[in-house]
Motif scaffolding. Structure first.
Motif, short mmCIF file in Angstrom:
data_model
loop_
_atom_site.label_atom_id
_atom_site.label_comp_id
_atom_site.label_asym_id
_atom_site.label_seq_id
_atom_site.Cartn_x
_atom_site.Cartn_y
_atom_site.Cartn_z
N GLU A 311 0.81 -1.22 0.00
CA GLU A 311 0.00 0.00 0.00
C GLU A 311 0.85 1.27 0.00
O GLU A 311 1.99 1.29 0.46
CB GLU A 311 -0.92 0.02 1.22
CG GLU A 311 -0.20 0.23 2.55
CD GLU A 311 -1.17 0.37 3.70
OE1 GLU A 311 -2.03 1.26 3.64
OE2 GLU A 311 -1.06 -0.42 4.65
N ASP A 313 1.12 4.88 1.67
CA ASP A 313 0.70 5.39 2.96
C ASP A 313 1.25 6.80 3.17
O ASP A 313 2.38 7.09 2.75
CB ASP A 313 1.20 4.45 4.06
CG ASP A 313 0.58 4.75 5.41
OD1 ASP A 313 -0.57 5.23 5.44
OD2 ASP A 313 1.26 4.52 6.44
N HIS A 349 -3.81 7.68 7.26
CA HIS A 349 -3.78 6.26 6.95
C HIS A 349 -5.19 5.74 6.64
O HIS A 349 -6.17 6.20 7.24
CB HIS A 349 -3.22 5.46 8.12
CG HIS A 349 -1.99 6.06 8.73
ND1 HIS A 349 -0.74 5.93 8.15
CD2 HIS A 349 -1.82 6.81 9.84
CE1 HIS A 349 0.15 6.57 8.89
NE2 HIS A 349 -0.48 7.11 9.92
N LEU A 350 -5.26 4.80 5.72
CA LEU A 350 -6.51 4.09 5.47
C LEU A 350 -6.70 3.04 6.55
O LEU A 350 -5.75 2.41 7.00
CB LEU A 350 -6.48 3.41 4.10
CG LEU A 350 -6.40 4.32 2.87
CD1 LEU A 350 -6.27 3.46 1.62
CD2 LEU A 350 -7.61 5.22 2.77
N ASN A 351 -7.96 2.86 6.97
CA ASN A 351 -8.24 1.80 7.94
C ASN A 351 -9.69 1.36 7.80
O ASN A 351 -10.46 1.93 7.03
CB ASN A 351 -7.97 2.27 9.38
CG ASN A 351 -8.69 3.57 9.70
OD1 ASN A 351 -9.88 3.69 9.44
ND2 ASN A 351 -7.98 4.51 10.29
N GLN A 353 -13.02 -0.19 6.74
CA GLN A 353 -13.55 -0.59 5.43
C GLN A 353 -12.76 0.03 4.29
O GLN A 353 -12.83 -0.45 3.16
CB GLN A 353 -15.03 -0.20 5.33
CG GLN A 353 -15.94 -1.01 6.24
CD GLN A 353 -17.40 -0.64 6.03
OE1 GLN A 353 -17.71 0.40 5.46
NE2 GLN A 353 -18.28 -1.51 6.48
N THR A 354 -12.03 1.09 4.58
CA THR A 354 -11.26 1.75 3.52
C THR A 354 -9.83 1.26 3.44
O THR A 354 -9.00 1.88 2.78
CB THR A 354 -11.27 3.28 3.73
OG1 THR A 354 -10.64 3.58 4.99
CG2 THR A 354 -12.68 3.83 3.73
N ARG A 355 -9.53 0.16 4.10
CA ARG A 355 -8.17 -0.38 4.08
C ARG A 355 -7.73 -0.67 2.64
O ARG A 355 -8.54 -1.00 1.79
CB ARG A 355 -8.10 -1.66 4.92
CG ARG A 355 -6.68 -2.16 5.16
CD ARG A 355 -6.69 -3.33 6.11
NE ARG A 355 -7.31 -2.99 7.39
CZ ARG A 355 -6.69 -2.36 8.38
NH1 ARG A 355 -5.43 -2.00 8.23
NH2 ARG A 355 -7.32 -2.09 9.51
N TRP A 356 -6.46 -0.51 2.38
CA TRP A 356 -5.89 -0.65 1.02
C TRP A 356 -6.29 -1.97 0.38
O TRP A 356 -6.14 -3.04 0.98
CB TRP A 356 -4.38 -0.54 1.11
CG TRP A 356 -3.69 -0.64 -0.22
CD1 TRP A 356 -3.22 -1.76 -0.82
CD2 TRP A 356 -3.38 0.44 -1.10
NE1 TRP A 356 -2.64 -1.46 -2.04
CE2 TRP A 356 -2.74 -0.12 -2.24
CE3 TRP A 356 -3.61 1.81 -1.06
CZ2 TRP A 356 -2.29 0.67 -3.29
CZ3 TRP A 356 -3.16 2.59 -2.12
CH2 TRP A 356 -2.52 2.03 -3.22
N ASN A 357 -6.75 -1.88 -0.86
CA ASN A 357 -7.11 -3.07 -1.64
C ASN A 357 -6.30 -3.04 -2.93
O ASN A 357 -6.55 -2.19 -3.80
CB ASN A 357 -8.61 -3.07 -1.94
CG ASN A 357 -9.06 -4.31 -2.70
OD1 ASN A 357 -8.24 -5.04 -3.25
ND2 ASN A 357 -10.36 -4.54 -2.74
#
Length: 380
Positions: A311, A313, A349-351, A353-357
């Motif tokens: 990801e 960041d 930072h993404l976390n 449900q929006t965590r890196w995909n």
């Protein structure tokens, strides 16, 4: 011989054809009191009285009869005057129970009318004003008033009301140059050219709409001036230096194809380079929303070598940012050395449900995170 000719329909469908002899002629009359009908006459050359009585305007001599001849100006026909329907081709008759006519002027031509008001729709009809032109009521002590299709013009008889039609226009402020455009949609690069700026010299264009965040637009984007709240198009030089020779942007590693296409589409000025073993994407002269101590900033993004599986960041800014009010910004105390300059680290930072995909996220989506973070700090 034709059985019946509807004069209004004939003139509309065959504006230049001779109206033929017929057994009957259908005429349309409007009186301003809710009456708007068609009636039939068998006489091709009726008098004004015959026309009024065919429409039950009694007594006829208490009425004024106006008519709109084909391709002609609104005229009055006297009670005992004869009118050849085939020659004049009246598109419509207007009857008023009155002893006098009021006047108004449209585009320099005087017209008579038998009521104290006339609607915009009828003004367009009798004065031959195309629908695409705007109609204005001229005023001496105030700016001319643009009339809507629901408006009416009051004819007081004390003064001569004057109207004028104009081609519609739209205004756009381009870096302080006010353009008057005859079409509501303009391409950004065309707007720059009309304002005297060379679009090929690398301007960053920012569209400002009232109540909305500033939007960076590409040269080939279009601006729709019918949308409410458009205030101006602001320009920022793509590169500002101290006289150094211009160098081409660095491209030391490739991004995803969709990332590069997006950066070009946004007209962002970007470089890729490796420094200290880390791969950096640098956005130069990125335009900030109002509220910061700087209007533009360089943004550095750390792109892992295994991107997009790994990801992206955070992001890093130079020069360092604080709020214009003097207030600090949370989670920006970190410092990162990049290519000889010290950047301010923004820990965002993404976390959840929006965590890196890796299948859907990219530089493009990370820019959305950056923009959201920058807007949030200034309350936009």
């Amino acid at each position: 011989m034709t059985d019946i000719v509807d004069i209004e329909d004939w003139v509309r469908d065959q504006p230049n054809a001779q109206i033929p002899d017929a057994t009957n002629y259908r005429l349309r009359l409007w009186d301003g009191d809710g009456f708007d009908e068609k009636r039939t006459l068998s006489d091709a050359e009726p008098t004004g009285r015959q026309i009024l009585e065919a429409f039950e305007r009694f007594p006829a001599d208490e009425h004024v009869l106006l008519y709109l001849p084909r391709n002609g100006k609104l005229e009055e026909i006297a009670i005992d005057e004869t009118l050849d329907l085939r020659e004049r081709g009246p598109e419509r008759f207007f009857a008023f129970k009155t002893d006098r006519l009021l006047n108004f002027v449209t585009n320099g031509r005087r017209f008579s009318w038998g009521a104290s008001t006339i609607s915009v729709a009828l003004t367009r009809l009798v004065a031959r004003i195309p629908e695409h032109e705007s109609l204005f009521l001229e005023r001496n002590d105030a700016p001319d008033k643009e009339l809507t299709e629901d408006d009416s013009v009051r004819l007081s008889g004390k003064g001569l009301e004057r109207l004028v039609s104009r081609q519609p226009s739209w205004k756009l402020n381009v870096q302080g140059v006010l353009l008057t455009l005859t079409t509501p949609v303009v391409v950004v690069k065309d707007a720059l050219t009309q304002a005297g700026f060379d679009p090929s010299t690398g301007w960053i264009a920012i569209l400002k709409r009232k109540g909305e965040a500033k939007l960076q637009v590409a040269l080939n984007d279009t601006i729709d001036l019918t949308l409410p709240g458009i205030e101006k198009l602001r320009l920022t030089p793509a590169q500002i230096n101290n006289g150094e020779a211009h160098t081409a942007p660095r491209r030391e590693f490739a991004l995803l194809e969709k990332d590069e296409a997006y950066l070009y589409e946004r007209s962002l000025h970007w470089e890729t380079f490796v420094d200290g073993g880390r791969r950096w994407l640098l956005l130069r002269n990125y335009v900030l929303p109002e509220g910061y101590n700087h209007s533009v900033v360089d943004i550095a993004i750390d792109v892992p070598s295994t991107y997009p599986r790994a990801e992206i960041d955070m992001f890093h800014c130079f020069p360092h940012l604080i709020l214009k009010s003097g207030g600090g910004i949370g989670e920006t105390s970190g410092r990162t050395a990049i290519a000889g300059q010290t950047f301010q680290q923004w820990s965002r930072h993404l976390n959840g449900q929006t965590r890196w995909n890796p299948a859907t996220d990219s530089v493009m989506t990370h820019l959305a995170v950056i923009e959201a973070a920058l807007l949030k700090e200034v309350g936009e």
